[in-house]
Design an enzyme around this catalytic site. Structure first.
Site, PDB file in Angstrom:
ATOM      1  N   GLU A  37       6.013   5.913  12.537  1.00 44.94           N
ATOM      2  CA  GLU A  37       5.783   6.767  13.709  1.00 44.94           C
ATOM      3  C   GLU A  37       6.749   7.932  13.583  1.00 44.94           C
ATOM      4  OE1 GLU A  37       6.143   4.812  17.474  1.00 44.94           O
ATOM      5  OE2 GLU A  37       4.651   3.292  16.999  1.00 44.94           O
TER       6      GLU A  37
ATOM      7  N   GLN B  40       3.968  23.680  19.175  1.00 39.41           N
ATOM      8  CA  GLN B  40       3.531  24.215  17.877  1.00 39.41           C
ATOM      9  C   GLN B  40       4.133  23.363  16.764  1.00 39.41           C
ATOM     10  OE1 GLN B  40       3.702  28.562  17.363  1.00 39.41           O
ATOM     11  NE2 GLN B  40       4.311  28.281  15.233  1.00 39.41           N
ATOM     12  N   ASP B  41       3.322  23.073  15.759  1.00 40.26           N
ATOM     13  CA  ASP B  41       3.807  22.372  14.559  1.00 40.26           C
ATOM     14  C   ASP B  41       3.742  23.336  13.381  1.00 40.26           C
ATOM     15  OD1 ASP B  41       4.074  20.078  16.019  1.00 40.26           O
ATOM     16  OD2 ASP B  41       2.535  18.941  14.965  1.00 40.26           O
ATOM     17  N   ASN B  42       4.807  23.385  12.595  1.00 45.29           N
ATOM     18  CA  ASN B  42       4.875  24.266  11.426  1.00 45.29           C
ATOM     19  C   ASN B  42       5.094  23.460  10.162  1.00 45.29           C
ATOM     20  OD1 ASN B  42       4.790  26.434  13.192  1.00 45.29           O
ATOM     21  ND2 ASN B  42       6.994  26.726  13.181  1.00 45.29           N
TER      22      ASN B  42
ATOM     23  N   ARG C  26      15.743  29.589   3.777  1.00 44.32           N
ATOM     24  CA  ARG C  26      15.004  30.194   4.895  1.00 44.32           C
ATOM     25  C   ARG C  26      15.943  30.163   6.089  1.00 44.32           C
ATOM     26  NH1 ARG C  26       8.943  29.796   4.046  1.00 44.32           N
ATOM     27  NH2 ARG C  26       8.654  28.810   2.014  1.00 44.32           N
TER      28      ARG C  26
ATOM     29  N   HIS D 252      17.399  31.617  11.480  1.00 47.42           N
ATOM     30  CA  HIS D 252      16.396  32.192  12.365  1.00 47.42           C
ATOM     31  C   HIS D 252      16.479  31.634  13.784  1.00 47.42           C
ATOM     32  CE1 HIS D 252      13.630  32.783   8.592  1.00 47.42           C
ATOM     33  NE2 HIS D 252      14.635  33.632   8.622  1.00 47.42           N
TER      34      HIS D 252
ATOM     35  N   HIS E 257      18.679  28.398  13.117  1.00 41.48           N
ATOM     36  CA  HIS E 257      18.261  27.343  12.194  1.00 41.48           C
ATOM     37  C   HIS E 257      18.008  27.922  10.809  1.00 41.48           C
ATOM     38  CE1 HIS E 257      14.813  24.850  10.436  1.00 41.48           C
ATOM     39  NE2 HIS E 257      15.905  24.133  10.279  1.00 41.48           N
TER      40      HIS E 257
ATOM     41  N   TYR F  34       8.010  20.950  11.033  1.00 46.32           N
ATOM     42  CA  TYR F  34       8.801  20.902  12.255  1.00 46.32           C
ATOM     43  C   TYR F  34       7.965  21.233  13.473  1.00 46.32           C
ATOM     44  CZ  TYR F  34       9.524  25.770  10.689  1.00 46.32           C
ATOM     45  OH  TYR F  34       9.355  27.048  10.204  1.00 46.32           O
TER      46      TYR F  34
ATOM     47  N   ARG G 259       0.813  -1.226   0.000  1.00 46.38           N
ATOM     48  CA  ARG G 259       0.000   0.000   0.000  1.00 46.38           C
ATOM     49  C   ARG G 259       0.835   1.259   0.000  1.00 46.38           C
ATOM     50  NH1 ARG G 259      -2.912  -1.262   5.522  1.00 46.38           N
ATOM     51  NH2 ARG G 259      -0.705  -1.684   5.928  1.00 46.38           N
TER      52      ARG G 259
ATOM     53  N   LYS H 181      13.625  22.891  17.862  1.00 39.42           N
ATOM     54  CA  LYS H 181      12.864  22.500  16.672  1.00 39.42           C
ATOM     55  C   LYS H 181      13.261  21.095  16.238  1.00 39.42           C
ATOM     56  CE  LYS H 181      12.948  27.312  15.316  1.00 39.42           C
ATOM     57  NZ  LYS H 181      13.633  28.342  14.519  1.00 39.42           N
TER      58      LYS H 181
ATOM     59  N   LYS I 289      13.096  39.883   4.319  1.00 31.36           N
ATOM     60  CA  LYS I 289      13.633  39.973   5.686  1.00 31.36           C
ATOM     61  C   LYS I 289      15.021  39.322   5.788  1.00 31.36           C
ATOM     62  CE  LYS I 289      11.955  36.943   8.613  1.00 31.36           C
ATOM     63  NZ  LYS I 289      11.025  36.132   9.425  1.00 31.36           N
ATOM     64  N   ASP I 290      15.164  38.174   5.142  1.00 36.25           N
ATOM     65  CA  ASP I 290      16.422  37.430   5.268  1.00 36.25           C
ATOM     66  C   ASP I 290      17.563  38.069   4.477  1.00 36.25           C
ATOM     67  OD1 ASP I 290      15.323  35.679   7.036  1.00 36.25           O
ATOM     68  OD2 ASP I 290      15.014  34.054   5.597  1.00 36.25           O
TER      69      ASP I 290
HETATM   70  C1  TDO Z   1       7.661  31.404  11.920  1.00 36.59           C
HETATM   71  C2  TDO Z   1       6.194  31.848  11.844  1.00 36.59           C
HETATM   72  C3  TDO Z   1       5.767  32.716  10.889  1.00 36.59           C
HETATM   73  N1  TDO Z   1       4.481  33.123  10.843  1.00 36.59           N
HETATM   74  C4  TDO Z   1       4.050  34.047   9.767  1.00 36.59           C
HETATM   75  C5  TDO Z   1       4.825  35.343   9.699  1.00 36.59           C
HETATM   76  C6  TDO Z   1       4.873  35.649   8.231  1.00 36.59           C
HETATM   77  O1  TDO Z   1       3.706  36.388   7.857  1.00 36.59           O
HETATM   78  C7  TDO Z   1       4.811  34.303   7.557  1.00 36.59           C
HETATM   79  C8  TDO Z   1       6.141  33.819   6.993  1.00 36.59           C
HETATM   80  O2  TDO Z   1       7.093  33.877   8.047  1.00 36.59           O
HETATM   81  P1  TDO Z   1       8.643  33.760   7.758  1.00 36.59           P
HETATM   82  O3  TDO Z   1       8.989  34.525   6.541  1.00 36.59           O
HETATM   83  O4  TDO Z   1       9.360  34.113   9.013  1.00 36.59           O
HETATM   84  O5  TDO Z   1       8.794  32.193   7.449  1.00 36.59           O
HETATM   85  P2  TDO Z   1      10.140  31.345   7.334  1.00 36.59           P
HETATM   86  O6  TDO Z   1      11.179  32.179   6.657  1.00 36.59           O
HETATM   87  O7  TDO Z   1       9.805  30.049   6.777  1.00 36.59           O
HETATM   88  O8  TDO Z   1      10.575  31.230   8.862  1.00 36.59           O
HETATM   89  C9  TDO Z   1      10.935  29.992   9.415  1.00 36.59           C
HETATM   90  O9  TDO Z   1      12.266  29.678   8.998  1.00 36.59           O
HETATM   91  C10 TDO Z   1      12.802  28.497   9.549  1.00 36.59           C
HETATM   92  C11 TDO Z   1      14.229  28.367   9.082  1.00 36.59           C
HETATM   93  C12 TDO Z   1      12.639  28.399  11.016  1.00 36.59           C
HETATM   94  O10 TDO Z   1      13.487  27.885  11.739  1.00 36.59           O
HETATM   95  C13 TDO Z   1      11.333  28.847  11.580  1.00 36.59           C
HETATM   96  O11 TDO Z   1      11.371  28.971  12.983  1.00 36.59           O
HETATM   97  C14 TDO Z   1      10.876  30.130  10.956  1.00 36.59           C
HETATM   98  O12 TDO Z   1      11.696  31.198  11.388  1.00 36.59           O
HETATM   99  O13 TDO Z   1       4.314  33.386   8.528  1.00 36.59           O
HETATM  100  C15 TDO Z   1       3.560  32.662  11.756  1.00 36.59           C
HETATM  101  O14 TDO Z   1       2.355  33.039  11.704  1.00 36.59           O
HETATM  102  N2  TDO Z   1       3.962  31.779  12.706  1.00 36.59           N
HETATM  103  C16 TDO Z   1       5.249  31.363  12.799  1.00 36.59           C
HETATM  104  O15 TDO Z   1       5.588  30.532  13.689  1.00 36.59           O
END
Ligand code: TDO
Length: 186
Positions: free
Chosen positions: A28, A46-48, A59, A62, A119, A132, A23, A72, A169-170
């Site tokens: 896990e 929090q999960d992203n 990216r 940060h 990170h 993450y 399948r 993370k 930003k970066d």
């Molecule tokens: C990180 C984050 C962003 N946001 C929003 C803010 C902004 O409008 C949008 C995009 O955010 P960023 O441009 O900061 O996303 P990104 O550049 O993907 O930021 C991430 O990079 C990696 C490397 C990490 O380690 C994370 O912790 C986080 O900093 O999402 C949230 O709502 N919650 C969150 O936890």
């Protein structure tokens, strides 16, 4: 589960088993007991998830400052990334050192990046999806960044500077020296 401590031993690479059958597979991806045994024992709140359309999206680097510093646990569920952790803990024997690992849907590895580290990652293929778990909630005012290709850090990225696709930003993030005092080693 395979567990490997990297050259900065607090950064841990784990690879949970994948059980394949006709399948597909089952895995896990997070088991609190096994992760705890591996040394990843902080609670997650929090999960992203992010999707990067292009190869060469960078990216990072940060972090969030105390009291919102985040650990993370990072994995790549589609495509592949070069994932980097930088020790930003003033007073640490590995302050300013970095480690990296390739995370991909193929190798199924996850990288644990403790609080006090910067990170960042770079996508190695198009349409790379990263997920993450974080040990602290998003706190916009506590966000900090360091320039991804900091001359002071000398991170070996798998792309040339002109290939990097960065957020506004970066692009303007400061050198690593700006991070002095952000975190302390204990
Ligand atoms: C990180 C984050 C962003 N946001 C929003 C803010 C902004 O409008 C949008 C995009 O955010 P960023 O441009 O900061 O996303 P990104 O550049 O993907 O930021 C991430 O990079 C990696 C490397 C990490 O380690 C994370 O912790 C986080 O900093 O999402 C949230 O709502 N919650 C969150 O936890």
């Amino acid at each position: 589960m395979k567990v490997e401590r990297l050259a900065i031993p607090e950064v841990i690479l784990v690879t949970p088993p994948r059980f394949s059958d006709s399948r597909g597979f089952f895995s896990e991806t997070y088991n609190a007991q096994r992760m705890g045994d591996a040394g990843i024992d902080l609670p997650f709140v929090q999960d992203n998830q992010s999707l990067s359309r292009q190869k060469g999206v960078v990216r990072g680097l940060h972090c969030q400052l105390a009291p919102h510093a985040q650990g993370k646990l990072v994995r790549c569920t589609k495509g592949a990334i070069w994932d980097v952790a930088v020790d930003a803990r003033t007073g640490s024997p590995t302050y300013g050192k970095w480690v990296a690992a390739e995370l991909s849907e193929e190798n199924w590895s996850q990288l644990w990046i403790p609080p006090g580290f910067l990170h960042g990652f770079c996508t190695l293929v198009e349409d790379s999806e990263v997920q993450y778990k974080c040990t602290a909630l998003y706190a916009k005012d506590c966000e900090r960044a360091v320039i991804w290709n900091s001359a002071e850090l000398g991170i070996e990225w798998p792309i040339k500077a002109e290939e990097a696709v960065l957020s506004d930003k970066d692009v303007v993030a400061p050198e690593f020296s700006a991070a002095k005092g952000w975190f302390h080693y204990s």
